[in-house]
Scaffold this active site. Sequence first.
Site, PDB file in Angstrom:
ATOM      1  CE1 TYR A  74       3.111  -5.149  10.665  1.00  0.00           C
ATOM      2  CE2 TYR A  74       2.996  -2.847  11.486  1.00  0.00           C
ATOM      3  CZ  TYR A  74       2.406  -4.233  11.434  1.00  0.00           C
ATOM      4  OH  TYR A  74       1.056  -4.716  11.675  1.00  0.00           O
ATOM      5  N   GLY A  85      -4.497  -1.008  13.689  1.00  0.00           N
ATOM      6  CA  GLY A  85      -4.213  -0.004  12.792  1.00  0.00           C
ATOM      7  C   GLY A  85      -4.106   1.314  13.227  1.00  0.00           C
ATOM      8  CB  CYS A  96      21.648  -4.976  -7.356  1.00  0.00           C
ATOM      9  SG  CYS A  96      23.189  -5.199  -6.962  1.00  0.00           S
ATOM     10  CD  GLU A  97      15.356  -5.252  -6.673  1.00  0.00           C
ATOM     11  OE1 GLU A  97      14.447  -4.682  -7.532  1.00  0.00           O
ATOM     12  OE2 GLU A  97      15.216  -6.567  -6.588  1.00  0.00           O
ATOM     13  NE  ARG A 119       1.931   1.140  11.695  1.00  0.00           N
ATOM     14  CZ  ARG A 119       2.390   0.548  10.324  1.00  0.00           C
ATOM     15  NH1 ARG A 119       3.524   0.812  10.137  1.00  0.00           N
ATOM     16  NH2 ARG A 119       1.854  -0.095   9.545  1.00  0.00           N
ATOM     17  N   PRO A 144      -3.884  -3.469  18.762  1.00  0.00           N
ATOM     18  CG  PRO A 144      -2.831  -2.322  20.593  1.00  0.00           C
ATOM     19  CD  PRO A 144      -3.976  -3.238  20.314  1.00  0.00           C
TER      20      PRO A 144
END
Length: 435
Positions: free
Chosen positions: A394, A227, A365-366, A264, A262
């Site tokens: 991610y 984190g 299409c959002e 990220r 770890p």
Amino acid sequence: MEGVSVRNLADRFGTPLYVYSEAAILSQIRRFEAAFSGLPHLFCYALKANPSGRLCRLISSRGLGADIVSGGEMERALRSGFPASRIIFSGVGKTESELKWAVRRRLLFINVESEEELRRLEGVAKRLNKTADISVRVNPDIDPRTHRHITTGLAVNKFGVPPAAARDLFRRAAKRKHLRPVAIQCHLGSQIREVKPYLSALRQLLSLARSLAADGIPLRWLDIGGGMGVAEGEKGELNPETLAAAIASEMGANPLRLILEPGRALVAGSGALLMKVLYRKASAGDGLLRGPRDSALGPGSASGAWGAPGTRLRRGRGGPRFVIVDAGMNDFARPSLYDAQHPIVPAVLPRGGPKFRADVVGPICETGDFVAKDRLLPWPAPGDVWALLMAGAYGFSMSSQYNSRPRAAEVLVSGQEAVLIRRRETLKDLFALER
Ligand SMILES: *Cc1c(COP(=O)(O)O)cnc(C)c1O
């Protein structure tokens, strides 16, 4: 990126394209190893941040372990050279067959997250006539002050068990022939920028470990999860040196070996998502797109860094402006899921020239499909290559084929060399599994 032009990479491999720098990953590993060199420790890379086989081999070759959350990640970790003795298995919903594989392969430990899981794991180990090394994941009820969707250590989150229940599970496990408690663990969430939540958790784990030792249950490992935050928007990173110093003073002469998980922090900064500008558009339509000097575009020369997020400029006349690119939320979901603000820059920075404010949006299409909002950008031309930064974690791992878009390719850059490490999916790949 290192000795390679990203503009050339976009031409050679197409866009959207994930590019990673090997040197950046290695330097981040060295940095963490140096910061924690005063403490006996093991880093277990959280594979879910980026499970690319090529990157995992790079990381395992440096002696790190792996933190996995599924049978699929177990397979990836083993195939990319992480020895079972350095793999830990986390997650609230491990299936019976995943537990079976884990016990057969003798992982470093399995993180138990509930009483029912403990019972199921015991049954599995008994049937295999093996002993499973376990840890109990403690939910310390600590607010890591990060985005609510990436908080995991609050009592209201589904993860772990409260300290008192954890002690109970440890005592029960210690009496079982087929279970052996070896570690205590917690994981507070992601993008944590302060040392304080880690220290509060560490104190809880240490006090629990001490009372277990007094009960005759000595543990070997103390795992405070992952984190560690990286820079995003105006928020800075969590400094590993500061974290290590604080942990060292809290640990004192404790014989427990430290584990950190770890994900990220090791890979985010190494990666960029390259995309091409398709179209420019002003929501008020009409002839607003002749160029940045067109008075209808309003103030076109605001100051600030290219791509700076969070700037509060007055919009010019003509309403919001959009730059439509060929990467969407299926390629990179973090802005849509977590309001993440990644820096975005042109691959070739213009020398001076006006900037304007725009939303960079994808083709999905959002309305929630955007790459970057409210950014100061140079006036683009269709075909320009832009790079979304800090995209190594991610990014690809959360990508999908939504809107029937084949997934992007991935390239690893090392010095002057660029190697395709995952080819772009094709239309054929979209149908490959249908029957
Ligand atoms: C996701 C996860 C991590 C890694 O989190 P980062 O924010 O990427 O460092 C570590 N441990 C567990 C149990 C996880 O689920």
